[in-house]
Design a protein around this motif. Sequence first.
Motif, PDB file in Angstrom:
ATOM      1  N   MET A  95       9.862  -6.966 -28.558  1.00  9.89           N
ATOM      2  CA  MET A  95       9.316  -7.892 -27.564  1.00  9.89           C
ATOM      3  C   MET A  95       7.791  -7.940 -27.653  1.00  9.89           C
ATOM      4  SD  MET A  95       9.860  -9.854 -24.847  1.00  9.89           S
ATOM      5  CE  MET A  95       9.796 -10.034 -23.065  1.00  9.89           C
ATOM      6  N   PHE A 140       6.808  -9.870 -30.716  1.00  5.57           N
ATOM      7  CA  PHE A 140       7.073 -11.291 -30.451  1.00  5.57           C
ATOM      8  C   PHE A 140       5.951 -11.920 -29.628  1.00  5.57           C
ATOM      9  CE2 PHE A 140       8.795 -14.404 -27.421  1.00  5.57           C
ATOM     10  CZ  PHE A 140       9.337 -15.356 -28.273  1.00  5.57           C
ATOM     11  N   LEU A 148      12.574 -19.432 -24.650  1.00  3.83           N
ATOM     12  CA  LEU A 148      13.959 -18.975 -24.801  1.00  3.83           C
ATOM     13  C   LEU A 148      14.005 -17.593 -25.452  1.00  3.83           C
ATOM     14  CD1 LEU A 148      15.727 -22.286 -25.942  1.00  3.83           C
ATOM     15  CD2 LEU A 148      15.802 -21.201 -23.675  1.00  3.83           C
ATOM     16  N   GLY A 149      13.135 -17.372 -26.443  1.00  4.06           N
ATOM     17  CA  GLY A 149      13.070 -16.053 -27.066  1.00  4.06           C
ATOM     18  C   GLY A 149      12.619 -14.990 -26.078  1.00  4.06           C
ATOM     19  N   TYR A 150      11.637 -15.326 -25.254  1.00 10.72           N
ATOM     20  CA  TYR A 150      11.132 -14.405 -24.227  1.00 10.72           C
ATOM     21  C   TYR A 150      12.236 -14.038 -23.249  1.00 10.72           C
ATOM     22  CZ  TYR A 150       8.435 -13.070 -20.053  1.00 10.72           C
ATOM     23  OH  TYR A 150       7.950 -12.425 -18.945  1.00 10.72           O
ATOM     24  N   GLY A 201      11.254 -22.966 -27.619  1.00  6.42           N
ATOM     25  CA  GLY A 201      11.825 -21.857 -28.375  1.00  6.42           C
ATOM     26  C   GLY A 201      11.180 -20.530 -28.040  1.00  6.42           C
ATOM     27  N   TRP A 202       9.870 -20.556 -27.786  1.00  4.78           N
ATOM     28  CA  TRP A 202       9.179 -19.311 -27.431  1.00  4.78           C
ATOM     29  C   TRP A 202       9.646 -18.799 -26.075  1.00  4.78           C
ATOM     30  CZ3 TRP A 202       6.575 -16.654 -30.908  1.00  4.78           C
ATOM     31  CH2 TRP A 202       6.062 -17.318 -32.015  1.00  4.78           C
ATOM     32  N   GLY A 213      15.394 -14.309 -23.768  1.00  2.00           N
ATOM     33  CA  GLY A 213      16.458 -13.626 -24.496  1.00  2.00           C
ATOM     34  C   GLY A 213      16.211 -12.124 -24.581  1.00  2.00           C
ATOM     35  N   PHE A 214      14.978 -11.735 -24.889  1.00  2.00           N
ATOM     36  CA  PHE A 214      14.633 -10.316 -24.921  1.00  2.00           C
ATOM     37  C   PHE A 214      14.850  -9.667 -23.552  1.00  2.00           C
ATOM     38  CE2 PHE A 214      12.096 -11.156 -28.837  1.00  2.00           C
ATOM     39  CZ  PHE A 214      12.591 -10.117 -29.609  1.00  2.00           C
TER      40      PHE A 214
END
Length: 321
Positions: free
Chosen positions: A267, A270, A230-232, A227-228, A234-235
Amino acid sequence: MSALTTIYVDNVVSHLPEDSRGDIAAEIKATIDDMVEDRLGDLEHPADEQTAAAEREVLEELGDPAQLSREYTNSPQHLIGPKSYPVFIWAIRWVLPLVAVAAAVTNSIAFIATNDEVQIGALIGQLVGNTIVALLTAFAAITIIFALGDKEMSGGAADKIAGTKKDWSVDQLRATDAKANQIRAEAVLNLIFLVLLALIPLIPTSLVYVGHLNNGETFINPDLESGWLLGYWGFLALMAVIEVIKLVRSSTSAALIITGVVLDVAMAVFLTIALLTQQVLHPDLTSASGAEVQQIITVIAIWAIVIWDQISTWRAHRANR
């Protein structure tokens, strides 16, 4: 003043220092207006065709805007020509700080991973020395790339071999002005940088000669939750969308810049949360005594990049207004 003159003036002043562009632009516009009036002579109500023809003759007489800009430039630009000089300066201002931060982070990781007890003095000494080498290498690489690219664009070698050089013509003015060209170039460079950032979780440590510390695995902890990552990514994807919009429009706006600032800060927050709440770096690259120092250096590097990015972005926006 017609759009043709506007494009011409923009092409001239785009090669000049930002603080002198306004005065020089006004001077060139006044000169063009005076020369057009002289050519129209005693015509009280010249037709649009006559005015356009006179304007074209004036611009042809003034010549290549890149050449004209050199008359207003106090320093020579022989290695990096006027056409690529603004983008070259932008790349230097933007890339070198990032190289310094990347070199500092990479070397701190290697130093901490190879020393059981971290001594701040020794760490700083290694960071300073290796960072200077990285900066000099990056500067040399950027200069060589732009110098070769500029010669290729100008066709200097081909002109010397042929013994002739074509005269500049108004027809060579592009449909968009130099500001749009610079915005497109910056967008392309930003997209390349975002791709490199996206590849960081996949890059093996052996690529930067520290692969012996974790058998050439990546810098990222393999047990990090997906998840981390994917978030990275995504940004980064959202940031890439903004750069694509700039590239397509050949322009930027306050709304795009504000959106970019919000994304950059989000970002950074995050990544800061990720680094302070779990082990993001590969365990083999972190020693027990140096884990806290490593986290601090990485977080500081992230916020340094974000702050510098905002400064660079607003400077470019102010220059291109």
